[in-house]
Design a protein around this motif. Structure first.
Motif, PDB file in Angstrom:
ATOM      1  N   GLY A  35       0.839  -1.198   0.000  1.00  0.00           N
ATOM      2  CA  GLY A  35       0.000   0.000   0.000  1.00  0.00           C
ATOM      3  C   GLY A  35       0.871   1.244   0.000  1.00  0.00           C
ATOM      4  N   VAL A  36       0.273   2.358  -0.403  1.00  0.00           N
ATOM      5  CA  VAL A  36       0.990   3.635  -0.380  1.00  0.00           C
ATOM      6  C   VAL A  36       0.077   4.691   0.236  1.00  0.00           C
ATOM      7  CG1 VAL A  36       0.373   4.060  -2.797  1.00  0.00           C
ATOM      8  CG2 VAL A  36       2.180   5.405  -1.739  1.00  0.00           C
ATOM      9  N   GLY A  37       0.609   5.374   1.229  1.00  0.00           N
ATOM     10  CA  GLY A  37      -0.169   6.411   1.903  1.00  0.00           C
ATOM     11  C   GLY A  37       0.073   7.782   1.293  1.00  0.00           C
TER      12      GLY A  37
ATOM     13  N   HIS B 251     -13.569   3.848   3.793  1.00  0.00           N
ATOM     14  CA  HIS B 251     -13.301   3.359   2.439  1.00  0.00           C
ATOM     15  C   HIS B 251     -12.188   4.171   1.797  1.00  0.00           C
ATOM     16  CE1 HIS B 251     -15.315   6.944   0.886  1.00  0.00           C
ATOM     17  NE2 HIS B 251     -16.197   6.763   1.861  1.00  0.00           N
ATOM     18  N   GLU B 252     -11.398   3.505   0.947  1.00  0.00           N
ATOM     19  CA  GLU B 252     -10.387   4.184   0.134  1.00  0.00           C
ATOM     20  C   GLU B 252     -10.368   3.513  -1.239  1.00  0.00           C
ATOM     21  OE1 GLU B 252      -6.528   4.459   1.936  1.00  0.00           O
ATOM     22  OE2 GLU B 252      -7.263   5.580   3.686  1.00  0.00           O
ATOM     23  N   ALA B 253     -11.025   4.087  -2.225  1.00  0.00           N
ATOM     24  CA  ALA B 253     -11.031   3.540  -3.583  1.00  0.00           C
ATOM     25  C   ALA B 253      -9.669   3.761  -4.228  1.00  0.00           C
ATOM     26  CB  ALA B 253     -12.110   4.227  -4.419  1.00  0.00           C
ATOM     27  N   GLU B 254      -9.130   2.710  -4.862  1.00  0.00           N
ATOM     28  CA  GLU B 254      -7.781   2.831  -5.419  1.00  0.00           C
ATOM     29  C   GLU B 254      -7.608   1.989  -6.697  1.00  0.00           C
ATOM     30  OE1 GLU B 254      -4.656   2.528  -2.550  1.00  0.00           O
ATOM     31  OE2 GLU B 254      -5.869   3.526  -0.995  1.00  0.00           O
ATOM     32  N   LEU B 255      -6.778   2.493  -7.582  1.00  0.00           N
ATOM     33  CA  LEU B 255      -6.255   1.679  -8.678  1.00  0.00           C
ATOM     34  C   LEU B 255      -5.231   0.708  -8.090  1.00  0.00           C
ATOM     35  CD1 LEU B 255      -5.797   1.227 -11.822  1.00  0.00           C
ATOM     36  CD2 LEU B 255      -3.867   2.810 -11.554  1.00  0.00           C
TER      37      LEU B 255
ATOM     38  N   ASN C  18     -10.306  -1.607  -2.631  1.00  0.00           N
ATOM     39  CA  ASN C  18     -10.752  -0.735  -1.549  1.00  0.00           C
ATOM     40  C   ASN C  18      -9.793  -0.952  -0.384  1.00  0.00           C
ATOM     41  OD1 ASN C  18     -12.131   0.756   0.357  1.00  0.00           O
ATOM     42  ND2 ASN C  18     -14.121  -0.202  -0.035  1.00  0.00           N
ATOM     43  N   ASP C  19      -8.966   0.045  -0.111  1.00  0.00           N
ATOM     44  CA  ASP C  19      -7.977  -0.041   0.975  1.00  0.00           C
ATOM     45  C   ASP C  19      -8.686   0.309   2.285  1.00  0.00           C
ATOM     46  OD1 ASP C  19      -5.739   0.064   2.621  1.00  0.00           O
ATOM     47  OD2 ASP C  19      -5.056   2.001   1.836  1.00  0.00           O
ATOM     48  N   VAL C  20      -9.494  -0.635   2.755  1.00  0.00           N
ATOM     49  CA  VAL C  20     -10.353  -0.383   3.920  1.00  0.00           C
ATOM     50  C   VAL C  20      -9.473  -0.163   5.153  1.00  0.00           C
ATOM     51  CG1 VAL C  20     -12.219  -1.275   5.337  1.00  0.00           C
ATOM     52  CG2 VAL C  20     -12.144  -1.811   2.884  1.00  0.00           C
TER      53      VAL C  20
ATOM     54  N   GLY D  25      -4.539  -0.842  11.627  1.00  0.00           N
ATOM     55  CA  GLY D  25      -5.397   0.039  10.836  1.00  0.00           C
ATOM     56  C   GLY D  25      -5.644  -0.436   9.422  1.00  0.00           C
ATOM     57  N   LYS D  26      -4.648  -1.154   8.852  1.00  0.00           N
ATOM     58  CA  LYS D  26      -4.699  -1.418   7.411  1.00  0.00           C
ATOM     59  C   LYS D  26      -4.674  -2.892   7.026  1.00  0.00           C
ATOM     60  CE  LYS D  26      -3.997   2.801   5.386  1.00  0.00           C
ATOM     61  NZ  LYS D  26      -4.920   3.357   4.351  1.00  0.00           N
ATOM     62  N   ALA D  27      -4.266  -3.796   7.958  1.00  0.00           N
ATOM     63  CA  ALA D  27      -3.901  -5.153   7.519  1.00  0.00           C
ATOM     64  C   ALA D  27      -4.868  -6.237   7.967  1.00  0.00           C
ATOM     65  CB  ALA D  27      -2.486  -5.482   8.018  1.00  0.00           C
TER      66      ALA D  27
ATOM     67  N   THR E 248      -2.201   2.148  -5.068  1.00  0.00           N
ATOM     68  CA  THR E 248      -1.584   3.384  -5.564  1.00  0.00           C
ATOM     69  C   THR E 248      -2.056   4.628  -4.833  1.00  0.00           C
ATOM     70  OG1 THR E 248      -3.271   3.536  -7.279  1.00  0.00           O
ATOM     71  CG2 THR E 248      -1.212   2.414  -7.874  1.00  0.00           C
ATOM     72  N   GLY E 249      -2.773   4.442  -3.721  1.00  0.00           N
ATOM     73  CA  GLY E 249      -3.246   5.590  -2.957  1.00  0.00           C
ATOM     74  C   GLY E 249      -4.664   5.977  -3.346  1.00  0.00           C
ATOM     75  N   THR E 250      -5.280   6.770  -2.477  1.00  0.00           N
ATOM     76  CA  THR E 250      -6.690   7.101  -2.678  1.00  0.00           C
ATOM     77  C   THR E 250      -6.873   8.600  -2.851  1.00  0.00           C
ATOM     78  OG1 THR E 250      -8.910   6.512  -1.874  1.00  0.00           O
ATOM     79  CG2 THR E 250      -7.408   7.457  -0.247  1.00  0.00           C
ATOM     80  N   PRO E 251      -7.813   9.014  -3.707  1.00  0.00           N
ATOM     81  CA  PRO E 251      -8.113  10.440  -3.843  1.00  0.00           C
ATOM     82  C   PRO E 251      -8.900  10.951  -2.634  1.00  0.00           C
ATOM     83  CG  PRO E 251      -9.503   9.150  -5.313  1.00  0.00           C
ATOM     84  CD  PRO E 251      -8.572   8.179  -4.653  1.00  0.00           C
TER      85      PRO E 251
HETATM   86 MG    MG Z   1      -5.016   3.788   0.758  1.00  0.00          MG
END
Ligand code: MG
Length: 256
Positions: free
Chosen positions: A62-64, A110-114, A141-143, A158-160, A224-227
């Protein structure tokens, strides 16, 4: 061309979905590890259950803070170098599978990502060669359990957690990802609407940088990160994510 991983009730299979077609051309085996070879069977897209297009053997990278507007909405600066973290392969789940909120998390966001799917072993790859290591692209989705992410030094809680990386609906091959819409909805309401052209670090830069740290294996996923526009999605709600040209899928959020 898009590749589907699907089930009709038995073991997962792979198939090709040509542009404009609703017929899946069923393949022999996994196209990640063997040449594309059709069985001769076709199945209707509406008759299958789509699965995550890939289950990584080893990791999701992941990338923050890779979109300036998202970093700003969280009160953060954009980092000079990519800010990487890992999700285990047990985080990956597919379209319509539940997102299970862990006991320690009151709510998740939610975090929508490519998402980039790696095609072959990559180590110390220069950015101008990174495309040679990309099989294709999917949507993730990087929930994130936001309070746990804030409370801890590392982002593991938080992420895994299990089900924190819904991925789908297809793997798109040969797609130009330089300027695609990235969107998320909660219960049908549009929450995120960015473009991949807003990334701080591009896909080749992210793959190259990650490969200086560890070896990327076939099937590994790079987020690739979320907008901007992240926000809570609560048990009982449904979150959908989309990347233009790949597809859209959703997951219901449940409490364990
Ligand atoms: Mg993310």
């Amino acid at each position: 061309m898009r590749i589907a991983r699907f089930t009709t009730g038995d073991s997962p299979r792979y198939g090709i979905l040509e542009d404009g077609s609703t017929d899946i051309v069923v393949l022999k085996g996994d196209p990640l590890f063997m040449p594309v070879n059709a069985t001769g069977e076709r199945v209707d897209l509406d008759s299958v259950r789509l699965l995550s297009p890939v289950i990584p053997r080893s990791k999701v990278v992941g990338v923050g803070r890779n979109y300036a507007a998202h970093a700003a909405e969280m009160g953060n600066e954009v980092p000079e170098l990519p800010l990487l973290f890992l999700k285990p392969n047990t985080a990956v789940t597919g379209p319509d599978d539940p997102i299970v909120v862990p006991d320690y998390a009151d709510e998740v966001e939610h975090e929508a990502e490519l998402a980039v799917v790696v095609s072959r072993m990559a180590k110390n790859v220069p950015a101008d060669k990174a495309a040679d290591y990309v099989l294709g692209y999917t949507v993730a989705n990087d929930v994130t359990a936001r309070a746990a992410q804030r409370a801890d030094v590392t982002w593991t809680r938080g992420k895994a957690f299990d089900t924190s990386c819904p991925t789908g609906p297809f793997l798109s091959v040969g797609l130009d990802v330089s300027d695609l819409a990235v969107r998320a909805w909660v219960d049908g309401e549009l929450r995120q609407d960015g473009r991949t052209s807003q990334m701080v670090h591009t896909v080749p830069e992210l793959l190259a940088y990650a490969s200086t740290i560890f070896t990327l294996l076939p099937g590994d996923i790079i987020l690739t990160g979320t907008p901007a526009g992240v926000g809570p999605v609560r048990p009982g709600q449904r979150v959908e994510v989309e990347v233009e040209g790949i597809g859209r899928f959703g997951n219901n959020v449940v409490k364990r």
